[in-house]
Structures are given as structure tokens and as C-alpha cells.
Scaffold this active site. Structure first.
Site: not given
Ligand code: NAD
Length: 489
Positions: A148, A177-178, A240
Site C-alpha cells: 500500500k 492489505d496486511h 483496512h
Molecule cells: P523505506 O523507505 O524504509 O524503504 C525503501 C526501500 O526502497 C529502501 O530499500 C531503498 O533503498 C529502496 N529505494 C528507494 N528508492 C530507490 C531507487 N530509486 N532505486 C532502488 N531502490 C530504491 O520504506 P518502507 O517503510 O520499507 O516501505 C516500503 C513500502 O511498504 C511502501 O510502499 C510502504 O507504504 C509500504 N508499507 C510499509 C510498512 C512498514 O511497516 N514499514 C507497512 C505497510 C506498508
């Protein structure tokens, strides 16, 4: 035993989600023997890392989530790393070469899962590149797992969908959708359809209202930049909360296949009463937290959080009354609320049954409590049924008793993490607990009408103190219908 042979590519492998959820979940599947030795993971992210460094970070993530583990080296030996620029074709060509080598070497049968765990603005272009640069050209299955948010509104969601559909068919797309990975959310269907005593009452003749609360105590943390453009409505309600509404409201499916369940959920979305224009403020309430106290610690107001505009109009709380205009639910409000910096962290569903026709046990000082069925989703997992029974020792006084089942108490050690189940489902090719495009589209159409009104008018913010259950208007929303929010802690 199913064939779990697969190559998983995680885009965003150095990110928060990969470390906190995906690596530990894969480890659990490995530990339980659900993925055998024929799997490999390629971590893909921007920064340069060696395989060794990446494997170390995988091991660290598992240890910090699950504690020390014996066979970590063996697990981590399945992981490879590729530094990657998501906008550059050369990166994908290099990735394809590595993937093909790993596939051949490990006999992975050309099965591929592409997991997009990075900023959503890249989702569309990654999918296009995967196809254009040949990564989806495999002899096994190919599946796309996408995090998401799925778009920002209906229009952007459509655009994203068109991009990913050029490379993957709807059946190959697993929109996460976790909440659908949570044990008790999956249990809604079983509680409803495996019990003779609930389904006959599950309609507007016996249910007076349904309340769904998902409250957090955390504030916006480091996600201010993302959250400013999202807000509680888009971040929590569109996906959700609406998924929970659909599971509670759907008709019994003909069978438990992905197709049949999705069909029934979509029919719920189609029956939603559209709330637009002036009606929005009768049906929906928005809030934004001010300063307050959480766990006896002072916390700042939303507008003082990092990366947040100090006149921000973003809602951190939303409550609403959702009406499902079909034969089963006509007249039964589904009240939903979710927010940050609330009093407790809890996700709960309360189903309030109608009062009995006549109360024989009425005492002027005490009315009978209605029957409630409470489904505890987190942090406790379980069900509580509130009944009235005779108070021991009294003449004929009725008092409320609770029948409780606690999942965590019974299966404490075994309740798998949501992501573990979702990853396993994806490997098995079971898309039931992922959202179909039609559900996404209907839900956005519903939510867009609300944000259209809210984007154009300033909220009276901040309007609730951190550490409370939200603005007063959220209580009034129920009071004007003669109800109140049942306490959830
Ligand atoms: P984050 O910012 O911690 O990680 C982003 C990752 O993307 C990193 O590994 C980074 O190196 C990589 N990245 C960014 N730009 C890049 C590029 N140009 N080329 C290659 N790699 C690139 O983000 P996150 O918190 O892990 O979230 C990731 C996804 O999961 C998002 O869509 C977020 O909405 C979703 N999400 C996250 C959580 C959570 O708990 N963190 C929960 C639900 C959904």
C-alpha cells in the site's frame, strides 16, 4: 506437499518493511519447513552492498525480531543482493542475468515473485520495466506483490493499475492489505459461516449497529512527509477498515474459493451508500491530534511533528457512518473510526444486537445490557460474547456475563505474523486474502467523495488531545442515532 520452489525479488530490501516484516516472516516459513531448500531471494535496493553484507543484515533482522536462532547461516545463504536503480533499464538487464543464473543453479523452475516494498511512486515504472527488460519472461509462474498505498484516489489508482496490468494479469497481482493477514480478520468468515447461532441473526432484524475501531497510540513518527499527503482516510479507512466492513457484511459465498469470496465482497462495495457533498459532514468526522499525554509522557501536537506543515489540514483521525443499502443491512449503521495518538492501541469489532422485545427484568436503576459480540483483532486475539444471566444469590436480577475465547491464550506461541501468512499464500497462489482491483476501485470511489469535501474546507484542527479517543464530534455521530461507542479497553 505443495511446490514452494520460487525466486523472490524484494525491491526495497534495505527498507523498514523488509527488515521488520519480510525477512523474519520468510525465516518463520523456513523454520517451519514451509519453504524447503529450493527458494532464493534477491534483495534489490539502491545502495551498493555485497551478498555477505546483505546476508548479515537479513540475519540481524531475524535475530532482532525473533531472538537468537540456530540455522540462520543456512537460511541466509539463500539471499543475494543486487544494487539497482529502478528507473534505469541497465539495472533490470543486470538483474535478469543474475535471476536467470540463480534460477538455473538452484532449479527454481522459472517461478518468480516480485515484491515491491518501496515508495509507491515507483510501483508503475518497476512493473513496466520488469516486462520490457524481460524479467517476467519465465517458464514458471510470475506474481507481483504490491504494497500500500494503491494510489491516492480512484484516478491515480486506475493509472497505476493500468501500468501494472501491462505486465501482469489480475490473477498475478497480489495487492497487500496486511489486515487480511491478521488471524482474527481471517476468523470473521469462520465465526460467521461455521456457527449456526450467528448467521440467522446476522441482519437488520437482529443487529442494531456494528462498530469497528482501529486505534493507535503512536503519532506520525518519521512518516510525516508521506502522511501529510495521505491522512487517516486514505491511509487506513480506504483499505483496512473497508475490507473489514466487507468481510462482516458479505453474503455467504457459494464456496470458499478466491473468486466466490471476492464476488461477495465486491457486492458489498457496490451496495455502499454514496456519501457526498453536504452529507459528508453528517456521516463523517475528521480529527487531528493536539498535544497530550501518552503513557504519562507529554507528546507534541501533529502540526509540530517532523516534516509536517504547521498549519496542516491533514486528518489523523476519522470516524464515519457507513450504510450498506441492501436487503440484509438496510438501516444498520456500520460505525468505523481510526486514528493516531489515541488512548489505546487496539483493533476491535463490536456487533451490537437489538434489544429484546420486552424487558422482564427491568429495575428502575438498571436496564438490561444488549447482547454484544466482540471480535478482538489486536493486540488480544479472541471473541467475547456478552450475555445476560441471573446474578448468583439474587432473586431474579439479570447481570451481564461474558463468554470469552482468547486465541493468544490458547495458541500463544503459534499465531503466525500476518506477513508470514500472506507470503505463504502468495507462494501457493492463493489470492483470497489480497485485494482485487474491483474492491480497490469501489472503495476509492467511496472515499474520493469524502476527501473532495475535506480537501476544500479547513478542518477545525487540532480538535482532540493526544491520548484520547478522538474529537467530541465522533461521539456525537453515534449519539444522534441513539448509540454510543462501546469502550474498547
Ligand atoms: P523505506 O523507505 O524504509 O524503504 C525503501 C526501500 O526502497 C529502501 O530499500 C531503498 O533503498 C529502496 N529505494 C528507494 N528508492 C530507490 C531507487 N530509486 N532505486 C532502488 N531502490 C530504491 O520504506 P518502507 O517503510 O520499507 O516501505 C516500503 C513500502 O511498504 C511502501 O510502499 C510502504 O507504504 C509500504 N508499507 C510499509 C510498512 C512498514 O511497516 N514499514 C507497512 C505497510 C506498508
Amino acid at each position: 506437499e505443495q511446490n514452494m520452489t520460487t525466486l523472490i525479488m524484494i525491491f526495497g530490501a534495505t527498507g523498514d518493511l523488509a527488515k521488520r516484516k519480510l525477512f523474519p516472516s520468510l525465516y518463520r516459513l523456513f523454520e517451519r519447513g514451509r519453504i524447503a531448500n529450493r527458494f532464493a531471494v534477491i534483495g534489490v535496493a539502491r545502495r551498493p552492498l555485497s551478498n555477505d553484507q546483505f546476508q548479515q543484515s537479513v540475519k540481524d533482522s531475524v535475530t532482532s525480531a525473533l531472538g537468537a536462532k540456530q540455522n540462520l547461516d543456512q537460511f541466509a545463504s539463500h539471499f543475494y543482493y543486487q544494487s539497482h536503480d529502478v528507473t534505469d533499464s541497465n539495472s533490470y538487464i543486470a538483474l535478469k542475468k543474475l535471476a536467470d543464473e540463480i534460477d538455473t543453479h538452484n532449479h527454481l523452475e522459472g517461478n518468480r515473485i516480485f515484491y515491491l516494498a518501496m515508495a509507491p511512486e515507483f510501483f508503475g515504472s518497476i512493473a513496466l520495466h520488469l516486462k520490457a527488460d524481460g524479467l517476467t519472461n519465465v517458464k514458471g509462474y510470475k506474481r507481483l506483490v504490491i504494497e500500500k498505498p494503491f494510489g491516492h484516489d480512484l484516478e491515480s489508482a486506475k493509472e497505476l493499475n493500468e501500468q501494472i496490468r501491462t505486465a501482469f494479469s489480475e490473477e498475478e497481482i497480489y495487492r497487500i492489505d496486511h489486515y487480511l493477514g491478521k488471524e482474527m480478520v481471517r476468523n470473521i468468515e469462520v465465526i460467521r459461516f461455521a456457527n449456526a447461532i450467528f448467521e440467522p441473526l446476522w441482519n437488520n432484524r437482529y443487529i442494531s449497529n456494528i462498530q469497528i475501531t482501529s486505534s493507535e497510540t503512536l503519532g506520525v513518527e518519521e512518516r510525516g512527509r508521506y502522511y501529510e499527503s495521505s491522512g487517516a482516510l486514505r491511509d487506513m479507512l480506504q483499505n483496512h477498515m473497508m475490507q473489514i466492513v466487507a468481510l462482516l457484511a458479505m453474503e455467504p459465498p457459494i464456496s470458499l474459493t478466491t473468486k466466490e469470496i471476492r464476488l461477495e465482497k465486491v457486492r458489498v462495495f457496490r451496495s455502499l451508500r454514496t456519501i457526498k457533498g453536504e452529507a459528508v459532514n453528517d456521516y463523517f468526522v475528521r480529527g487531528q491530534y493536539g498535544e497530550g499525554e501518552i503513557d504519562q509522557k507529554k507528546v507534541p501536537k501533529y502540526r509540530d511533528e517532523p516534516m509536517v506543515n504547521n498549519e496542516s489540514n491533514t486528518e489523523t483521525f476519522v470516524a464515519g457512518k457507513v450504510m450498506i443499502d441492501n436487503f440484509r443491512w438496510a438501516g444498520v449503521p456500520f460505525y468505523i473510526r481510526t486514528g493516531k495518538r489515541m488512548e489505546t492501541k487496539s483493533t476491535k469489532i463490536v456487533i451490537q444486537f437489538k434489544d429484546i422485545p420486552m424487558n422482564l427484568y427491568y429495575r428502575p436503576e438498571k436496564e438490561l445490557s444488549p447482547n454484544l459480540l466482540v471480535i478482538h483483532i489486536q493486540p488480544e486475539e479472541g471473541i467475547t460474547l456478552h450475555l445476560n444471566a441471573k446474578k448468583a444469590g439474587s432473586h431474579l436480577d439479570a447481570q451481564e456475563v461474558k463468554l470469552s475465547f482468547s486465541n493468544t491464550g490458547t495458541y500463544a506461541m503459534n499465531t503466525p505474523e500476518g506477513y508470514e501468512k500472506l507470503l505463504f499464500d502468495c507462494m501457493r497462489g492463493d489470492a483470497t486474502n489480497f485485494t482485487h482491483w474491483d474492491e480497490v476501485a469501489y472503495s476509492w470511489a467511496f472515499v474520493d467523495e469524502i476527501s473532495k469535501v475535506w480537501d476544500q474546507t479547513k478542518g477545525d484542527f487540532p480538535n482532540y488531545d493526544a491520548g484520547t479517543m478522538g474529537p467530541k464530534a465522533a461521539d456525537e455521530l453515534l449519539e444522534k442515532d441513539g448509540f454510543f461507542w462501546w469502550p474498547i479497553n
